[in-house]
Structures are given as C-alpha cells and as structure tokens.
Design an enzyme around this catalytic site. Structure first.
Site, PDB file in Angstrom:
ATOM      1  N   GLY A 153      -0.906  -2.066   4.124  1.00 54.38           N
ATOM      2  CA  GLY A 153      -2.234  -1.586   4.488  1.00 54.38           C
ATOM      3  C   GLY A 153      -2.602  -0.216   3.959  1.00 54.38           C
ATOM      4  N   GLY A 154      -1.949   0.282   2.885  1.00 50.20           N
ATOM      5  CA  GLY A 154      -2.332   1.567   2.310  1.00 50.20           C
ATOM      6  C   GLY A 154      -2.191   2.699   3.307  1.00 50.20           C
ATOM      7  N   THR A 159       5.920  -2.614  -2.443  1.00 50.69           N
ATOM      8  CA  THR A 159       4.554  -2.592  -2.946  1.00 50.69           C
ATOM      9  C   THR A 159       4.504  -2.525  -4.462  1.00 50.69           C
ATOM     10  OG1 THR A 159       2.420  -1.432  -2.745  1.00 50.69           O
ATOM     11  CG2 THR A 159       4.388  -0.061  -2.845  1.00 50.69           C
ATOM     12  N   THR A 168       1.077  -3.580  -0.709  1.00 49.51           N
ATOM     13  CA  THR A 168       2.203  -3.335   0.072  1.00 49.51           C
ATOM     14  C   THR A 168       2.445  -4.571   0.963  1.00 49.51           C
ATOM     15  OG1 THR A 168       1.602  -1.072  -0.024  1.00 49.51           O
ATOM     16  CG2 THR A 168       2.979  -1.759   1.886  1.00 49.51           C
TER      17      THR A 168
END
Length: 560
Positions: A458-459, A394, A376
């Site tokens: 950052g998920g 992403t 992302t």
C-alpha cells in the site's frame, strides 16, 4: 456533499470473514497459491521460515505486478528461541549513480512521491529506473540461516506454477490493463504480460469458456537454476550477465560489478514497545514511522475517547510522524538519521505536547536530535513451535520499470523512483545508496513470545495501516480479521482520508476540529491492505486474517 440529497451510508459491524483458526501453522497472504505453498512446506516438516521463503518465491510468480525476483523487500523474523532478526534486502543503485544524474523539470511529478519531475520520467520507467534487485539474496539468506529445508525444495512450487501457469484474477488483470498504455513501447513486457503480445488477460468469469492462464517459462528456468545453484547464479552467473548485457545495450546503469557486490543487511534489532507489548521492526525504513505513531498514541487512553476524538488523535499522530519521516529519513549508511530519537518515549512525550485533543494543528517536523543516543506485497507465517515471520516485497510501482529482461522473464524494479532526484536531501541519490522503503513487516511479542506477525502492501499507507491494525488488537481487543478489515484513516501531513464506513457524524466532528477531510469509499482507494497471524496466548491457536475489501477473493489465510 450536496445537502439536497440523502445518501445511503456504509455500516461497519465487523469483518465479513471469520479468522482462519489452526493448531499447527497459518499463512496469510494476498493469493491462495501463496498461502497454500507456505502451508505445504510446514506439512512437510519445515518451520515458519521455510514456509515464508517458499511463499515469497510463489508471490514473485502469482503477483507479477507487485513483486518479483527483480525486486526487493524486508523480512522480520521471531524465532521460538527468542531471537529477533530483520533481513533487509532493499536493492542498491548502481555505483555509477550520482545526485545530479537526472535532468529535472520545474514541475512536480504527478505520482505518489511528490519529487521534482524528472525529464521523460526516467526515474520511473525504463532502464535508468532500476536498482540491483535484492529479493533472491534476502530469501536465500533467510533460508540458509534460519530454515531447515533445501532451496531446491522450497523454490520448486514457484517454478512449477511459472512454467504451467496460473489463473489470472481480477487484481493482476487490472494491473496489466492499467499498464498497457505506458508499457506498450516495451516489446518484452508485451510479449510476457499480454496474451499473444496484444490483449489483456481477463479475470475468470462465467463468460469465459476457459479461464485465462498466465505462463512465464523463462522465469521458471531462472527459478530452477537458482534452486539448483544458489543465489550466485543470479548475482554472478548467467542471469546477472544477461541483465547487465541488456542494461549496457539500452543505456542502463547496472553492471556485473553492481550485482556481484550486492549483499542483504542482517540485523538483530532492538524492539520497541507499545503498552507492554514488544514490537520487532526494521528501524531503517517504515518501521521507525510506524513505531513513532504507536509511541505517540501510547500517551492516550483511546477507548475512553469518542470515535471522532480518537480518530483525531490517530490522525495527528500519523501527521507528526510523517513530517519527521519526510525531513529526516535516509539511508543511515550515507546520512545521519536520528533513528533512536525518533522512536524514544521521551520524544513521543514532547510531540504529544504539540497535539491539541480538540483541534487540528499545523503539522511540522519536530526536533528529535536532542533525544538521540549513541517497506508491494505482504505475507505472514506462524508455526506451532512459536516461530513467526512477516515479509514485504515490492517492485515499487506496478510492474516496476516496465523492463522485462529478454530470456529471463524477469521484470525489473523501478526503485530509483524512491530516491529524491533533487540533490541535498537526506534521501537524495548516490552510488549504491538505498532508498527509504515503505515496507513495514512487524512481529509483536507478548511476554517475549510471538503474538502477531503483520505486514501490508500500500505504498505510504503501509506503516499507517500496520500501526492502526496493531492499535485495533491491543487497544480495542479485536481479533485479527476484524483488526485488518476495520475502517481506518490515512494521511501524510495534510488532508485526512476518512473511510466512508465511519458515520457522517464522525466526519462532521473531524471537520469541526479543523481537519481537511476527504470521505473516501475504501474500495476505491488504497488504504494499505494488511495481512496477519495472531497467536491466542490462552489457547495457543493460530488465527489468520487478510484485508478483504480491495483484493477480495484473491487474499486468503490458510492453515492446518
């Protein structure tokens, strides 16, 4: 930690960079070329949307491990007219996908989703891991409806850099190196992303006689054709035909019909609120979790608490919000999701009753239904007229599925990984059912005008980092650079990961409260890496800031 030793501790005295302060426009992003491209569009007379679309296409070139036109994303827009817009261009699985399409093993997969393991990781890499990409459709929709410039002009800088190449920094070099073992079997990935098809790119250092330059001329051809012919060349023309043919040849599922049917979702969302500020977010994805965290925190006067006590409350709010996210969130076009209830002030008040200000409690999902009424990479843009844009895009995992389509230079996403391969959950697989994204582009309004545009890669740390950066500005009065660089906590429902820049005394207090703490160097773990632009409501000046610890010199806010 061994009590026989004394360890040097970190110290947080504020960000090591100043805000980028400008009168006319600012772009904050993860790479210099992204920010410069957006600023150039505004210098040519374009607005923040023109700048955001140009910057996002450039992002698809210079952050190839993070995103690309084979990926997906979400854009949040606030216009100076007062209109708020979300364009959701998350990809859709093939209509041929079914809840039981993967063969499951009894173990849990080793990645960050925590699903049942799929045999041979077919949902993570390879041809069955990709969904129909949404990036081209989403960016062109934003430009057509809210921009002022031609697609050919805003996409040209990205096409030029794809053709001529860019100097590879350590961030991209690192991701290429880490994917070499897993993706070596994919000949096209090796050809495009390894030097001479064999060697990793190295970041520019004094030891290199010349910096390593990554070129992707086939991707440049795709971008030029999209600029000249519009999105239809990607979804109904030769690019779609090329991708579908390669999928069919390799037992993939995506078809020409899947591409032809794809459309982004356009929303005029109802903003949330935090201490009198309006918060514009995408309710379908991570925005709901981010808003739920802020709603819980709103019930506490956080500056009145000590450091450990405030972090305890932040940690508990995050844990409670994630418990609900993991149980209830799914594609609302396919399952009932109590979206309004989860972000209601009444439900937040009920959740606060479960939080002990002095001790950690067992984290479990709440029951939001009774309060229900009828994410992302990242970049942010603001212009002098009051327009603000936040973009998150992403490929899901680094370099997505590892599949690069021959003749296009396009790396395909692995967004099937974001759907639960086990049937019967809110986020289980179905034909054309979207996964629940972690992207969380947000615009915060003060008195109805754009105040902050913010996003982060950052998920599952994205919504957590965005919520805390907003909390840093509003509750502690931080500037934008301090707000995105300040130490934070992150968690889901269990272990709390504490930034080691907090003192050992703070850590020990949290442990005494009952938290399972891991004390982590922020340079060694992804915490979410926010970028943002803030408009000073008194001076009208634009302030840009980027998280500077992990991506270092590659992230940059640029203005004019």
């Amino acid at each position: 930690m061994d009590s026989e030793f004394l360890y040097q501790s970190r110290r947080w005295n504020g960000a090591t960079r100043h805000d980028c302060i400008a009168h006319n426009g600012v772009v904050a992003s993860k790479h210099r070329l992204i920010s410069e491209t957006g600023v150039k569009m505004m210098k040519k007379g374009g607005n923040a949307v023109d700048a955001a679309v140009a910057a996002a296409f450039m992002d698809c070139v210079v952050e190839p491990g993070m995103n690309g036109i084979g990926g997906e994303g979400v854009m949040t827009i606030h216009l100076e007219s007062g209109e708020n817009i979300v364009i959701d261009y998350v990809g859709r699985p093939s209509m041929n996908c079914t809840p039981d399409m993967y063969e499951l093993e009894e173990t849990t997969e080793a990645g960050w989703m925590g699903w049942k393991k799929v045999k041979e990781d077919a949902n993570i890499h390879g041809y069955k891991a990709s969904v129909t990409p949404g990036t081209v459709a989403g960016l062109t929709m934003a430009l057509e409806r809210y921009g002022t410039m031609k697609l050919r002009d805003v996409i040209a800088p990205a096409a030029r850099v794809a053709k001529e190449g860019f100097v590879v920094g350590w961030w991209t070099a690192d991701h290429i190196f880490r994917r070499m073992e897993g993706f070596w079997k994919y000949e096209e990935w090796r050809r495009v992303y390894l030097r001479e098809g064999r060697f990793p790119y190295l970041p520019y250092t004094y030891e290199l006689a010349e910096p390593h330059v990554l070129r992707n001329p086939e991707l440049a051809k795709c971008l030029i054709d999209i600029g000249d012919k519009g999105k239809d060349v990607f979804y109904k023309g030769w690019i779609a035909e090329t991708i579908a043919a390669d999928m069919a040849k390799n037992d993939g599922l995506l078809t020409l019909e899947d591409f032809a049917q794809y459309e982004p979702i356009h929303l005029n969302p109802e903003p949330g609120s935090y201490r009198g500020y309006e918060v514009v977010y995408d309710p379908t994805h991570s925005g709901t979790t981010m808003m739920q965290i802020l709603n819980i925190l709103e019930g506490y006067d956080l500056p009145e608490y000590g450091s450990a006590e405030a972090l305890h409350l932040v940690s508990e709010a995050i844990g409670v919000a994630f418990a609900d996210r993991l149980k209830y969130m799914g594609d609302p076009g396919y399952v009932d999701v109590p979206q309004r209830a989860m972000v209601s002030k009444e439900y937040a008040e009920k959740l606060r009753e479960r939080i002990d200000p002095k001790n950690a409690v067992k984290i479990e999902p709440g029951d939001p239904w009774k309060y229900e009424s009828e994410y992302t990479t990242a970049l942010t843009v603001a212009d002098k007229d009051g327009n603000m844009v936040a973009v998150n895009q992403t490929l899901v995992n680094s370099f997505g599925s590892g599949i690069v389509i021959p003749g296009t230079g396009i790396v395909m996403n692995n967004a099937m990984y974001g759907l639960d391969p086990s049937p019967g959950t809110a986020n289980s697989i179905d034909g054309r059912k979207r996964r629940i994204q972690n992207v969380c582009p947000v615009v915060v309004l003060k008195d109805g005008e754009g105040f902050i545009a913010m996003g982060a890669p950052g998920g599952r740390n994205i919504q957590v980092s965005v919520a805390q950066a907003i909390h840093h500005v509003i509750d502690y009065g931080m500037g934008i650079q301090d707000a995105v660089d300040a130490p934070r906590v992150t968690r889901q429902t269990g272990t709390v990961f504490l930034d080691s820049r907090f003192s050992s005394m703070t850590r020990d207090k949290l442990v005494a409260m009952g938290h399972d703490i891991k004390y982590i160097d922020p340079e060694l773990r992804g915490w979410g890496r926010p970028v943002g632009v803030l408009r000073d409501p008194v001076t009208g000046l634009l302030h840009g800031g980027v998280y500077s610890l992990l991506t270092g010199f590659e992230s940059l806010a640029v203005g004019f």
